[in-house]
Write a protein that holds these residues in place. Structure first.
Motif, short mmCIF file in Angstrom:
data_model
loop_
_atom_site.label_atom_id
_atom_site.label_comp_id
_atom_site.label_asym_id
_atom_site.label_seq_id
_atom_site.Cartn_x
_atom_site.Cartn_y
_atom_site.Cartn_z
N LEU A 76 11.91 8.18 19.68
CA LEU A 76 12.26 8.48 20.89
C LEU A 76 13.96 8.31 20.99
O LEU A 76 14.48 7.81 20.58
N PHE A 77 14.20 9.56 22.01
CA PHE A 77 15.78 9.81 22.08
C PHE A 77 15.86 9.62 23.88
O PHE A 77 15.94 10.62 24.43
N PRO A 78 15.88 8.45 24.15
CA PRO A 78 15.84 8.15 25.73
C PRO A 78 16.93 8.33 26.51
O PRO A 78 18.05 8.11 26.36
N MET A 171 25.26 6.84 14.18
CA MET A 171 26.52 7.69 15.24
C MET A 171 25.94 8.94 15.48
O MET A 171 25.47 9.63 14.68
N TYR A 172 25.61 9.34 16.72
CA TYR A 172 25.04 10.41 17.27
C TYR A 172 26.07 11.49 18.01
O TYR A 172 26.47 10.98 19.10
N LEU A 173 26.57 12.57 17.33
CA LEU A 173 27.81 13.19 18.10
C LEU A 173 26.85 14.46 18.86
O LEU A 173 26.18 15.03 17.90
N GLY A 176 25.20 17.85 23.69
CA GLY A 176 24.56 18.08 25.09
C GLY A 176 23.68 19.18 24.70
O GLY A 176 23.97 20.25 24.09
N SER A 177 22.36 19.16 25.33
CA SER A 177 21.56 20.26 25.17
C SER A 177 21.89 21.64 25.75
O SER A 177 22.38 21.21 27.09
N GLY A 178 21.86 22.20 25.31
CA GLY A 178 22.17 23.87 25.81
C GLY A 178 23.70 23.97 25.73
O GLY A 178 24.19 24.95 26.54
N VAL A 201 24.21 14.90 14.28
CA VAL A 201 24.76 16.19 15.13
C VAL A 201 23.88 16.88 15.82
O VAL A 201 22.93 17.51 15.12
N GLY A 202 24.11 17.17 16.99
CA GLY A 202 23.28 18.45 17.87
C GLY A 202 24.06 18.65 19.11
O GLY A 202 25.41 18.45 19.33
N GLY A 203 23.43 19.63 19.67
CA GLY A 203 23.79 20.30 20.96
C GLY A 203 24.23 21.60 20.75
O GLY A 203 25.39 22.09 19.92
N GLY A 204 23.68 22.71 21.07
CA GLY A 204 24.24 24.02 21.10
C GLY A 204 24.11 24.76 19.75
O GLY A 204 24.68 25.77 19.63
N ILE A 205 23.36 24.13 18.86
CA ILE A 205 23.21 24.75 17.53
C ILE A 205 22.27 25.80 17.30
O ILE A 205 21.10 25.72 17.89
N ARG A 206 22.59 27.07 17.21
CA ARG A 206 21.64 28.24 17.42
C ARG A 206 21.32 28.85 16.23
O ARG A 206 20.49 29.77 15.95
N VAL A 222 20.87 17.05 11.44
CA VAL A 222 20.87 18.00 12.46
C VAL A 222 20.11 18.26 13.11
O VAL A 222 18.78 18.10 12.79
N VAL A 223 20.28 17.95 14.51
CA VAL A 223 19.22 18.23 15.68
C VAL A 223 19.28 19.59 16.51
O VAL A 223 20.26 20.12 16.71
N VAL A 224 18.00 20.27 16.42
CA VAL A 224 18.18 21.50 17.21
C VAL A 224 16.89 21.57 18.16
O VAL A 224 15.98 20.89 17.81
C1 1GP Z 1 20.73 17.53 22.61
O1 1GP Z 1 21.47 17.41 20.42
C2 1GP Z 1 20.32 17.83 21.19
O2 1GP Z 1 20.73 16.10 22.69
C3 1GP Z 1 19.89 19.21 21.07
O3 1GP Z 1 20.78 20.26 21.68
O4 1GP Z 1 19.02 21.66 22.77
O5 1GP Z 1 21.14 22.33 22.45
O6 1GP Z 1 19.51 22.27 20.40
P1 1GP Z 1 20.03 21.71 21.79
#
Ligand code: 1GP
Length: 245
Positions: A76-78, A171-173, A176-178, A201-206, A222-224
Motif C-alpha cells: 500500500l502506498f496510501p 526514502m521515496y523520491l 508525482g504521478s504523471g 524513485v518514481g514519477g513520470g518515468i516513461r 524504480v516505480v512506474v
Molecule cells: C507516483 O511514482 C509514482 O507516485 C509513479 O508515477 O504514474 O508517473 O509512473 P507515474
C-alpha cells in the motif's frame, strides 16, 4: 523474509527492483488480466497500490482480485488514512518530509496507528520526498505542500539525511504521478550516495532507458504507473533494465 529486509539485502547485493503502481480509481479489473499476467511472467517485484484520491471505494476488492491472479507482493502506498486495507502485504508508512504540512508528517499517522497495530501488514516507515516534476501533480495539490525544486539536489540530500536520522527506513523520491519531467540522475545519485537506506524513485518515468539511467544513478527500486496504463508491453524492457543497466 519481510519486505524491508529483502530490500536491504538487495541493496547490499546491488540487485535492482521494479514496482508497478496501480491507482485503484483508474483500474478496470476486467482489463487487468493481461497486465497481471505479464507482470507475473516478468517477475515484477512489487505492486504499489495507491493514489492521491481513491474515490471509488474499491480498494479491498482490487487487492483481493489481484491476489487471486498472482502472488506479487502488494504494497500500500496510501495518500491518506482512508486508504488502508488488511488485504495487502505491506504498507509504506509515508511521512511527507519534503513538505511542512503536519497532517502528512505525523497527523494522519496518529489516526492510522491503532488500526495498523492490529493489522497483519508489515509497516515500513518511509520518507516521502516530493520533487518538482514540471507540472502541478495531484499529490502536490492534495498535500498542500511545495515540492523540492528539481535542480536543488542539496535540499533533497539534507531532507533525506534528516529522514534517515529520524529512523525512516526507506526514502521515496517522487516527481508525482504523471510528472512531465522525471527526477534527474544527478539528484538520485546525490541522495543515494548520502543515505544508506534503500532509495525508491518514481514519477513520470516513461522509457526503459530512463529506468536504466535511474538504476545507474543509484535507485534501488524504480516505480512506474502512468506509462504502463497506456502501453503495458513497455513493462518487458523496463523490467529487463534491472539486470542490464
Ligand atoms: C507516483 O511514482 C509514482 O507516485 C509513479 O508515477 O504514474 O508517473 O509512473 P507515474
Amino acid at each position: 523474509m519481510n519486505l524491508h529486509h529483502q530490500l536491504q539485502e538487495s541493496k547490499a547485493n546491488g540487485q535492482k527492483k521494479m514496482a508497478v503502481l496501480f491507482d485503484p480509481d483508474k483500474m478496470r479489473l476486467e482489463k487487468m488480466s493481461q497486465t497481471l499476467e505479464l507482470a507475473a511472467e516478468l517477475n515484477i517485484d512489487y505492486f504499489f497500490i495507491g493514489g492521491s484520491l481513491i474515490v471509488n471505494n474499491m480498494l479491498d476488492e482490487v487487492l483481493a482480485s489481484i491476489r487471486q491472479r498472482c502472488s506479487i507482493p502488494l504494497v500500500l502506498f496510501p495518500g491518506s488514512s482512508f486508504q488502508l486495507s488488511y488485504k495487502a502485504d505491506a504498507l509504506l508508512f509515508l511521512s511527507l518530509i519534503s513538505g511542512r504540512n503536519p497532517e502528512l508528517l505525523i497527523g494522519q499517522h496518529v489516526i492510522a496507528a491503532p488500526f495498523l497495530k492490529m493489522s497483519p501488514l508489515e509497516i515500513i516507515s518511509t520518507g516521502y520526498l516530493l520533487i518538482d516534476g514540471g507540472v502541478q501533480t495531484s499529490v502536490q495539490y492534495m498535500s498542500n505542500t511545495y515540492p523540492i525544486p528539481a535542480q536543488k539536489a542539496d535540499i533533497a540530500v539534507c531532507t533525506a539525511l534528516a529522514g534517515e536520522m529520524l529512523g525512516l527506513k526507506l526514502m521515496y523520491l517522487d516527481a508525482g504521478s504523471g510528472a512531465r519531467i522525471p527526477i534527474s540522475s544527478a539528484m538520485i545519485e546525490a541522495v543515494s550516495n548520502a543515505v544508506s537506506v534503500p532509495v525508491i524513485v518514481g514519477g513520470g518515468i516513461r522509457t526503459p532507458e530512463k529506468v536504466a539511467e535511474n538504476y545507474r544513478a543509484g535507485a534501488d527500486v524504480v516505480v512506474v504507473g502512468t506509462a504502463l496504463e497506456s502501453d503495458p508491453s513497455l513493462m518487458r524492457e523496463m523490467a529487463a533494465a534491472r539486470t542490464s543497466f
